[in-house]
Design an enzyme around this catalytic site. Structure first.
Site: not given
Length: 252
Positions: A7, A18, A43, A45, A70, A114, A205, A228-229
């Site tokens: 992700n 920036r 994802h 948003r 997603e 999230t 997740h 991802g994170h």
């Protein structure tokens, strides 16, 4: 082997801090693929806080691996309040334009930091069914973001989903505590129910290098994880190539 989809939201978040195109989402997607990742997840948003609609269009043009988008299928178009950032066209418009291999539907809203829960299909199933049918007509495999609740998983098959993605936040939260095995067993049961319903199984997740191997070992039929994170943090610590290799080792 369980597929690893990376992700890229956090790469986009760094870029958006920036007024620049650096770091490049496309470049990092290509780096992850070259290092062995099986797919790329984004994802987008409506507030475009990280991945933007334009990123989805650009990725769709260049990816040679599974592209997984997603989001909430009911997210409507939204005007951008940021100079140089295109308006959000609505989730379904992004999918119609990009035709990803997989579309993971998530019941998030604009106020959530999230994703933090799966669908309640007793409430949303009837509304989702025609959306799922359209996505499948566009060539997308449809996965629903779900909690490990057997009766809800059974409904996922009834509304036409191809897969479910188990929301693994509760497992990650319990991993270092006394309730780890109890919580993990809920996901084991959920995986068996998905298999009985002939649903493919994804997960995602807060999975990371510490908790992923046990989850993979215990939860059968796991086809794909999206990370991802934690991956972004590990890439800073280990370097991108070594981080990919470490995740692939835990999924072998």
């Amino acid at each position: 082997m369980t597929a690893l989809s990376i992700n890229l939201n956090k790469i986009a978040l760094i870029r958006n801090s920036r007024d620049t195109e650096y770091p490049s989402v496309i470049h990092h997607a290509q780096r992850c693929i070259a290092a062995g990742a099986h797919g790329i997840t984004v994802h987008p948003r409506p507030d475009q806080r990280h991945i933007r609609a334009d990123d989805c269009y650009d990725l769709a043009k260049v990816l040679n691996v599974e592209f997984n988008i997603e989001g909430n299928p009911f997210a409507a178009a939204m005007k951008s309040d940021r100079q140089g950032v295109s308006d959000y066209p609505g989730f379904m418009e992004i999918i119609r334009a990009t035709r990803p291999a997989q579309c993971t539907l998530v019941p998030d809203n604009n106020d959530q930091l999230t994703s933090d829960h799966g669908f309640d299909l007793t409430r949303d199933g009837e509304r989702l069914a025609p959306v799922i049918a359209e996505l499948k007509s566009l060539g997308a495999r449809v996965s629903l973001f779900m909690d490990p609740v057997p009766e809800q998983i059974r409904l996922a098959r009834e509304v036409g989903a191809d897969r479910i993605e188990l929301y693994t936040g509760p497992y990650a939260d319990a991993f270092a505590g006394a309730r780890r095995d109890e919580v993990l067993q809920q996901f084991v049961v959920a995986s068996e129910v998905a298999a009985e319903c002939e649903l493919g199984l994804n997960a995602g997740h807060d999975l990371n290098l510490h908790n992923l191997a046990l989850f993979k070992q215990r939860v059968h039929h796991l086809l794909e994880v999206s990370i991802g994170h934690a991956f972004t943090v590990d890439a800073i610590d280990l370097g991108l190539d070594r981080a990919i290799a470490a995740y692939l080792e835990r999924l072998a």
